[in-house]
Design a protein around this motif. Structure first.
Motif, short mmCIF file in Angstrom:
data_model
loop_
_atom_site.label_atom_id
_atom_site.label_comp_id
_atom_site.label_asym_id
_atom_site.label_seq_id
_atom_site.Cartn_x
_atom_site.Cartn_y
_atom_site.Cartn_z
N ASP A 147 0.84 -1.20 0.00
CA ASP A 147 0.00 0.00 0.00
C ASP A 147 0.88 1.26 0.00
OD1 ASP A 147 0.99 0.18 2.57
OD2 ASP A 147 -0.78 -0.75 3.47
N LEU A 148 0.21 2.43 -0.01
CA LEU A 148 0.95 3.69 -0.05
C LEU A 148 1.85 3.85 1.17
CD1 LEU A 148 1.37 6.37 -1.63
CD2 LEU A 148 -0.44 7.35 -0.22
N GLY A 149 1.36 3.37 2.32
CA GLY A 149 2.14 3.46 3.57
C GLY A 149 3.51 2.82 3.41
N ALA A 150 3.54 1.66 2.76
CA ALA A 150 4.80 0.94 2.58
C ALA A 150 5.74 1.74 1.68
CB ALA A 150 4.52 -0.43 1.98
N LEU A 151 5.18 2.38 0.64
CA LEU A 151 6.01 3.19 -0.27
C LEU A 151 6.56 4.42 0.47
CD1 LEU A 151 7.08 3.56 -3.20
CD2 LEU A 151 5.08 4.98 -3.62
N VAL A 152 5.68 5.07 1.24
CA VAL A 152 6.11 6.26 1.98
C VAL A 152 7.23 5.90 2.96
CG1 VAL A 152 5.37 7.99 3.68
CG2 VAL A 152 3.94 7.51 1.70
N ALA A 153 7.12 4.71 3.58
CA ALA A 153 8.17 4.25 4.51
C ALA A 153 9.50 4.13 3.77
CB ALA A 153 7.76 2.92 5.13
N LYS A 154 9.47 3.60 2.54
CA LYS A 154 10.71 3.46 1.75
C LYS A 154 11.28 4.82 1.40
CE LYS A 154 10.40 -1.06 -0.36
NZ LYS A 154 11.02 -1.88 -1.38
N VAL A 155 10.40 5.76 1.05
CA VAL A 155 10.84 7.12 0.72
C VAL A 155 11.51 7.75 1.93
CG1 VAL A 155 10.01 9.45 0.18
CG2 VAL A 155 9.16 7.50 -1.12
N LYS A 156 10.86 7.62 3.09
CA LYS A 156 11.38 8.24 4.32
C LYS A 156 12.71 7.62 4.75
CE LYS A 156 7.43 10.24 6.65
NZ LYS A 156 6.45 10.07 7.73
N ALA A 157 12.89 6.36 4.42
CA ALA A 157 14.13 5.66 4.81
C ALA A 157 15.33 6.23 4.06
CB ALA A 157 13.99 4.17 4.56
N ALA A 158 15.08 6.75 2.86
CA ALA A 158 16.19 7.33 2.07
C ALA A 158 15.65 8.53 1.31
CB ALA A 158 16.74 6.28 1.11
N LEU A 159 15.63 9.70 1.98
CA LEU A 159 14.98 10.89 1.40
C LEU A 159 15.66 11.40 0.14
CD1 LEU A 159 13.97 12.90 4.58
CD2 LEU A 159 12.44 11.86 2.90
N SER A 160 16.94 11.09 -0.04
CA SER A 160 17.59 11.51 -1.28
C SER A 160 17.86 10.32 -2.19
CB SER A 160 18.92 12.22 -0.99
OG SER A 160 18.83 12.97 0.18
N GLY A 161 17.25 9.21 -1.88
CA GLY A 161 17.49 7.99 -2.66
C GLY A 161 16.70 7.95 -3.96
N PRO A 162 16.97 6.94 -4.78
CA PRO A 162 16.32 6.87 -6.09
C PRO A 162 14.80 6.72 -6.04
CG PRO A 162 17.65 4.89 -5.64
CD PRO A 162 17.95 5.87 -4.57
N ILE A 163 14.27 6.06 -5.01
CA ILE A 163 12.81 5.89 -4.95
C ILE A 163 12.15 7.23 -4.65
CG2 ILE A 163 10.90 4.74 -3.74
CD1 ILE A 163 12.73 2.34 -3.39
N ALA A 164 12.76 8.00 -3.73
CA ALA A 164 12.22 9.33 -3.42
C ALA A 164 12.24 10.21 -4.68
CB ALA A 164 13.05 9.97 -2.31
N ASP A 165 13.35 10.14 -5.43
CA ASP A 165 13.45 10.92 -6.69
C ASP A 165 12.33 10.52 -7.65
OD1 ASP A 165 15.69 12.09 -5.74
OD2 ASP A 165 17.10 11.02 -7.03
N GLU A 166 12.12 9.23 -7.74
CA GLU A 166 11.13 8.73 -8.70
C GLU A 166 9.71 9.16 -8.31
OE1 GLU A 166 10.43 4.53 -11.02
OE2 GLU A 166 12.12 4.68 -9.65
N VAL A 167 9.44 9.17 -7.00
CA VAL A 167 8.11 9.61 -6.54
C VAL A 167 7.89 11.07 -6.94
CG1 VAL A 167 6.76 10.20 -4.47
CG2 VAL A 167 7.85 7.95 -4.66
N VAL A 168 8.91 11.92 -6.75
CA VAL A 168 8.77 13.33 -7.13
C VAL A 168 8.52 13.45 -8.63
CG1 VAL A 168 9.95 15.58 -7.25
CG2 VAL A 168 10.20 14.16 -5.22
N GLU A 169 9.28 12.69 -9.40
CA GLU A 169 9.11 12.76 -10.86
C GLU A 169 7.72 12.32 -11.28
OE1 GLU A 169 12.20 11.03 -13.17
OE2 GLU A 169 13.72 12.36 -12.34
N LEU A 170 7.25 11.24 -10.68
CA LEU A 170 5.93 10.71 -11.06
C LEU A 170 4.81 11.66 -10.66
CD1 LEU A 170 6.48 6.95 -10.14
CD2 LEU A 170 6.12 7.87 -12.43
N MET A 171 5.02 12.41 -9.58
CA MET A 171 3.96 13.30 -9.11
C MET A 171 4.02 14.69 -9.75
SD MET A 171 2.05 11.42 -7.36
CE MET A 171 0.91 12.73 -6.98
#
Lengths: 121, 269
Positions: B44-68
């Motif tokens: 769910d979204l909670g799990a994705l947000v947890a991954k983003v928070k774990a690495a705020l400058s990581g590739p998943i966080a970057d990808e979330v910004v790009e997608l949004m």
């Protein structure tokens, strides 16, 4: 209300184009080929023409030449709408007096954009 | 969608990009992030947000910004600013900068480059009136993905039919398979760079024209003020700022005033 003549040998393309153009506020007439279109223009000149290239009897470019030599270069505005998408085909159409050019497939957004560019919207 | 996860995502997005994610945009989160969630095995979204928070400058966080990020764009969007540039602003700036001068244009939040290339074509169309003055265009965006596409100068048949007059297509593009590629003379005027509009823009240099169109609408009031302040800090005294048709500086920034007779064009006060 401005009028557009849709010239295409495909009934489906004519139907789709009619729906889009009516949605943009145009009154729409149809013709199946260049010869029919020329007869329609002789009876009443539309404001715009959406014109296919490959059609039986008289194709789009032959129709365009006949139209421009009979009615002059200014009106009506002609937007080609064809599967021909090579540069030399587009250049031939422009040199023949087309005002804009659509490469099929098209959607409502493209039709609207092109009719704006020729000053009909 | 869990409300706590949604607000955590909104908070992250705002801090990172200034974009405001209101609850009515929940559908956007679902449609845009679902493929990433599947790929990352997030239930769910909670799990994705947890991954983003774990690495705020990581590739998943970057990808979330790009997608949004909304990347809607087209050639010569709204027409009028390009007419204004062609008829008034570029010739006037060229006269002021002189024959060996440079006019620098910033296409801020340039997405896949249509706006930047539209300015380049506009400049080429009036080259004699610019009397030797060069035009340099910088397109910036937050999203690496759209910049990668912009760099190629390649556009689909669908993209070149939105806003681009057919005579400009035949003059400034060549066909390559089913795609259209901007010619070298256009490409040579434009460069692209990843940039976050929240950062002070001094490293980008000074600009004579800034196009910041349909960008402010995604920001809240303080962010709008901050971004306009950033733009003001790098705009030349006789420079021009263009906003989108539905945007204004009124009540947001006192640094700009509308230019007479030109919609959505502003000058420094």
């Amino acid at each position: 209300m401005k009028t557009v003549l849709v010239v295409d040998d495909s009934r489906i393309v004519r139907k789709v184009a009619r729906r889009i153009l009516e949605g943009l506020g145009f009154a729409v007439d149809e013709a199946e080929n260049g010869a029919e279109a020329l007869a329609a223009c002789r009876s009443r000149l539309p404001d715009g023409i959406l014109l296919d290239w490959n059609m039986p009897v008289m194709n789009g470019i032959e129709f365009l030449h006949a139209l421009r030599s009979e009615f002059g270069l200014g009106e009506p505005r002609v937007v080609f709408c064809t599967t021909e998408s090579e540069l030399d085909a587009i250049q031939r159409a422009i040199e023949g007096g087309a005002n804009e050019y659509i490469m099929k497939p098209f959607d409502a957004e493209i039709i609207e954009s092109k009719f704006q560019q020729v000053g009909l919207l | 969608m869990n409300a706590a996860s949604f607000s955590a995502l909104a908070e992250f997005l705002h801090a990172r990009s200034g974009i405001v994610l209101t609850p009515d945009k929940a559908y956007l989160v679902e449609t845009r992030l679902a493929p990433l969630m599947r790929r990352e095995g997030c239930a769910d979204l909670g799990a994705l947000v947890a991954k983003v928070k774990a690495a705020l400058s990581g590739p998943i966080a970057d990808e979330v910004v790009e997608l949004m990020t909304t990347n809607e764009t087209l050639f010569f969007r709204d027409g009028k600013p390009f007419e204004h540039l062609r008829q008034q602003v570029l010739p006037k700036l060229a006269a002021a900068r002189g024959p060996r001068g440079v006019i620098r244009v910033w296409s801020a939040a340039c997405s896949t480059g249509q706006e930047a290339f539209s300015v380049a074509m506009t400049a080429l169309e009036i080259a004699p009136a610019l009397a030797g003055c060069r035009v340099e265009i910088l397109g910036t965006d937050l999203s690496r993905e759209v910049l990668r596409r912009a760099e190629t100068g390649r556009f689909s048949q669908f993209e070149v039919q939105r806003g681009l007059p057919i005579t400009m297509l035949t003059k400034y593009f060549r066909k390559d398979g089913s795609e259209w590629v901007v010619k070298d003379e256009v490409r040579a005027l434009v460069s692209f760079r990843e940039w976050n509009l929240l950062r002070p823009p001094q490293p980008l240099g000074r600009f004579d024209v800034v196009l910041l169109r349909n960008v402010l609408i995604y920001f809240d009031q303080p962010t709008k003020t901050r971004v306009l302040e950033n733009v003001a800090s790098v705009l030349a005294k006789d420079g021009v700022l263009y906003l989108g048709g539905a945007e204004t500086v009124l009540g947001i920034s006192s640094r700009f005033a509308p230019l007479d007779g030109a919609r959505s064009a502003y000058a420094l006060v």
